[in-house]
Scaffold this motif. Structure first.
Motif, PDB file in Angstrom:
ATOM      1  N   GLY A 164      38.506  30.228  26.602  1.00  0.00           N
ATOM      2  CA  GLY A 164      37.831  29.856  27.841  1.00  0.00           C
ATOM      3  C   GLY A 164      38.487  30.341  29.117  1.00  0.00           C
ATOM      4  O   GLY A 164      38.220  29.802  30.185  1.00  0.00           O
TER       5      GLY A 164
ATOM      6  N   SER B  81      40.766  34.668  26.127  1.00  0.00           N
ATOM      7  CA  SER B  81      39.371  34.641  26.562  1.00  0.00           C
ATOM      8  C   SER B  81      38.542  33.832  25.566  1.00  0.00           C
ATOM      9  O   SER B  81      37.558  33.212  25.931  1.00  0.00           O
ATOM     10  CB  SER B  81      38.819  36.047  26.781  1.00  0.00           C
TER      11      SER B  81
ATOM     12  N   ASN C  61      40.608  29.469  34.146  1.00  0.00           N
ATOM     13  CA  ASN C  61      39.767  28.849  33.127  1.00  0.00           C
ATOM     14  C   ASN C  61      38.346  28.559  33.601  1.00  0.00           C
ATOM     15  O   ASN C  61      37.665  27.713  33.056  1.00  0.00           O
ATOM     16  CB  ASN C  61      40.412  27.585  32.570  1.00  0.00           C
ATOM     17  N   ARG C  62      37.912  29.226  34.658  1.00  0.00           N
ATOM     18  CA  ARG C  62      36.504  29.167  35.031  1.00  0.00           C
ATOM     19  C   ARG C  62      36.126  30.525  35.590  1.00  0.00           C
ATOM     20  O   ARG C  62      36.950  31.240  36.141  1.00  0.00           O
ATOM     21  CB  ARG C  62      36.247  28.061  36.041  1.00  0.00           C
ATOM     22  N   SER C  63      34.854  30.877  35.437  1.00  0.00           N
ATOM     23  CA  SER C  63      34.471  32.220  35.858  1.00  0.00           C
ATOM     24  C   SER C  63      34.000  32.229  37.303  1.00  0.00           C
ATOM     25  O   SER C  63      33.920  33.273  37.928  1.00  0.00           O
ATOM     26  CB  SER C  63      33.363  32.747  34.953  1.00  0.00           C
ATOM     27  N   ASP C  64      33.699  31.047  37.865  1.00  0.00           N
ATOM     28  CA  ASP C  64      33.104  31.021  39.196  1.00  0.00           C
ATOM     29  C   ASP C  64      34.087  30.637  40.308  1.00  0.00           C
ATOM     30  O   ASP C  64      33.712  30.542  41.466  1.00  0.00           O
ATOM     31  CB  ASP C  64      31.907  30.060  39.213  1.00  0.00           C
TER      32      ASP C  64
ATOM     33  N   ILE D 108      33.378  30.857  44.360  1.00  0.00           N
ATOM     34  CA  ILE D 108      33.347  29.629  45.162  1.00  0.00           C
ATOM     35  C   ILE D 108      34.257  29.790  46.375  1.00  0.00           C
ATOM     36  O   ILE D 108      33.907  29.396  47.491  1.00  0.00           O
ATOM     37  CB  ILE D 108      33.766  28.413  44.300  1.00  0.00           C
TER      38      ILE D 108
ATOM     39  N   PHE E 287      39.154  33.482  31.889  1.00  0.00           N
ATOM     40  CA  PHE E 287      38.546  34.712  32.372  1.00  0.00           C
ATOM     41  C   PHE E 287      39.582  35.514  33.143  1.00  0.00           C
ATOM     42  O   PHE E 287      40.341  34.951  33.927  1.00  0.00           O
ATOM     43  CB  PHE E 287      37.360  34.388  33.276  1.00  0.00           C
TER      44      PHE E 287
ATOM     45  N   PHE F 265      43.944  18.495  33.505  1.00  0.00           N
ATOM     46  CA  PHE F 265      42.820  17.660  33.922  1.00  0.00           C
ATOM     47  C   PHE F 265      43.317  16.303  34.421  1.00  0.00           C
ATOM     48  O   PHE F 265      42.914  15.813  35.477  1.00  0.00           O
ATOM     49  CB  PHE F 265      41.845  17.501  32.757  1.00  0.00           C
TER      50      PHE F 265
END
Lengths: 353, 98
Positions: free
Chosen positions: A110, A107, A125-128, A132, A112, A87
């Motif tokens: 956090g 999982s 570390n994000r599902s979208d 995107i 996926f 980050f």
């Protein structure tokens, strides 16, 4: 003993002693210290390494906890640390490589799953993130069947043009993904604009950035350290799995065109695995023999070699006029200088050996 | 408050929560909760998140929580910190805890 008492230490990967200690620990965990790592932390019990977590840009790997210390949520501490660091470094998403057996562990932290191979999985570390990317391509009517090509074009040659033309002639729609990673001599923006200029007449061709999901630092790191000739099937399989099970269905891709690869071992193994993995998932692989000219097959390697040897006159036979003009431009000359210097240092090294 | 970038706060350690706040222009609030006690306290956690966002007047945001059993006060504190970071705000309305 409470988990808090174990100290987190940042490893200086350039120091042989620290590097070797980490290497030994990873070996014992059946992991190899990969050459592209740029950051590493260890959990220490006194002088003993009991856990590790490493990163190469926004890709986390070599994460392990000593079997004697498992069950104290030490992985959580390692991942927390690596995620905060990611980050602060400004990465919008983090990828993670691990063994299939650890899928549940991560999982719960956090991550996926993006793609799988028999001995490794890639998570984000994000599902979208993937959606995107697909949305950003802005493809009108993505249910129309299409063919696809993935290329680096370092730089764009008549060989690339030949393959693209062939695909465009045989299909109503063709998606061309350009490898985004800036690890080639020709920077991404430059490669991209040479392709766009060289293909402006092909109306059914859609040119896209490959980004993280197609032959990238995340999906296929060993592709970019070709010099070492490391053939790592797990990475190639991950990249192809992601393509076959996520990208192809999202864009209704039914074919992937690829040029025959007689020279480079990494690419030729990749092509071989492609023929195994993609058809299983409904994507046909069309392998096209290289375009040849009077002096053998056209290749970007040949172009770079000629630039290194200052044989600019020969380039005309291998690259379209748009690329040729660029190579002679001031910016192109600068890249030529870089290639020359690289070739020189390689030659020196081999003399010493 | 307007979310302009990614903000993150917290950790994945036991009794903590790792919260990521992202921009979501014009699309309202999108809360994604992942918790080891979701079955027991899921509703309560979402309520705390909603109230906190309301107080901070955050209209559009994507929020991801990876909860390891944090108490309400922890969730609130982590969320506030993540929102302030995501809004690029440098001044915090410090509260008196007495």
């Amino acid at each position: 003993m409470s988990a808090e008492q174990y100290e987190i230490r940042t490893i200086n990967l350039r120091r042989a002693s620290e590097r070797n200690q980490l290497k030994t620990f990873l070996l014992q965990e059946n992991l190899t210290l990969e050459s592209d790592l740029d950051y590493a932390i260890c959990l220490m019990d006194g002088d003993r390494i009991i856990g590790s977590g490493c990163a190469s840009g926004n890709v986390l790997k070599c994460i392990a906890v000593d079997v004697d210390y498992q069950g104290q949520a030490l992985t959580n501490r390692i991942i927390s640390y690596l995620r905060l660091r990611g980050f602060h470094e400004g990465y919008s998403s983090l990828f993670l490589f691990t063994k299939p057996g650890n899928e549940t562990v991560f999982s719960e932290l956090g991550f996926f799953t993006l793609a799988k191979s028999p001995d490794a999985i890639l998570m984000e570390n994000r599902s979208d993130g993937f959606q995107i990317y697909i949305d950003s391509l802005k493809i009108p009517d993505d249910s129309m069947p299409a063919a696809s090509i993935v290329m680096n074009c370092n730089p764009f040659t008549l060989g690339h043009r030949y393959l693209i033309e062939k695909a465009c002639g045989e299909n109503e729609r063709v998606h061309l993904f350009v490898v985004k990673e800036d690890l080639s001599v020709f920077p991404f923006d430059q490669r991209m604009s040479l392709i766009q200029e060289g293909c402006s007449d092909l109306k059914n061709l859609f040119i896209h950035e490959g980004r993280d999901y197609i032959i990238s630092h995340a999906t296929f790191p060993t592709y970019f350290i070709k010099d070492s000739k490391i053939i790592n099937d797990s990475y190639a399989r991950i990249d192809l799995d992601l393509f076959a099970r996520r990208i192809a269905p999202a864009l209704s891709i039914t074919k992937r065109y690829v040029g025959e690869e007689p020279f480079d071992v990494v690419t030729s193994r990749y092509n071989q695995l492609m023929k195994e993995i993609l058809p299983e998932n409904g994507v046909d692989v069309v392998e096209i023999p290289r375009k040849s000219c009077s002096d053998g097959a056209v290749s970007a390697t040949k172009v770079r070699k000629a630039m290194a040897d200052n044989r600019y006159g020969e380039l005309k036979n291998w690259v379209p006029p748009t690329t040729y003009d660029f190579l002679l431009s001031e910016e192109g000359q600068k890249i030529g200088e870089i290639i020359k210097r690289k070739a020189l240092s390689v030659a020196k090294e081999s003399e010493q050996v | 408050m307007k979310i302009v970038k990614t903000g993150m706060a917290g950790s994945l350690e036991s009794s903590d929560v790792l919260i990521t706040v992202d921009s979501n222009p014009g699309k309202g609030r999108n809360v994604n909760l992942n918790s080891i006690v979701k079955r027991q306290y899921g509703k309560q956690i979402l309520k705390v998140v909603d109230e906190t966002l309301e107080q901070l007047s955050v209209k559009d945001a994507k929020i991801r929580l990876e909860d390891k059993g944090a108490l309400d006060c922890t969730i609130r504190a982590r969320l506030e910190a993540a929102v302030y970071r995501a809004a690029g705000s440098e001044s915090y309305p410090w509260e008196n805890l007495t």
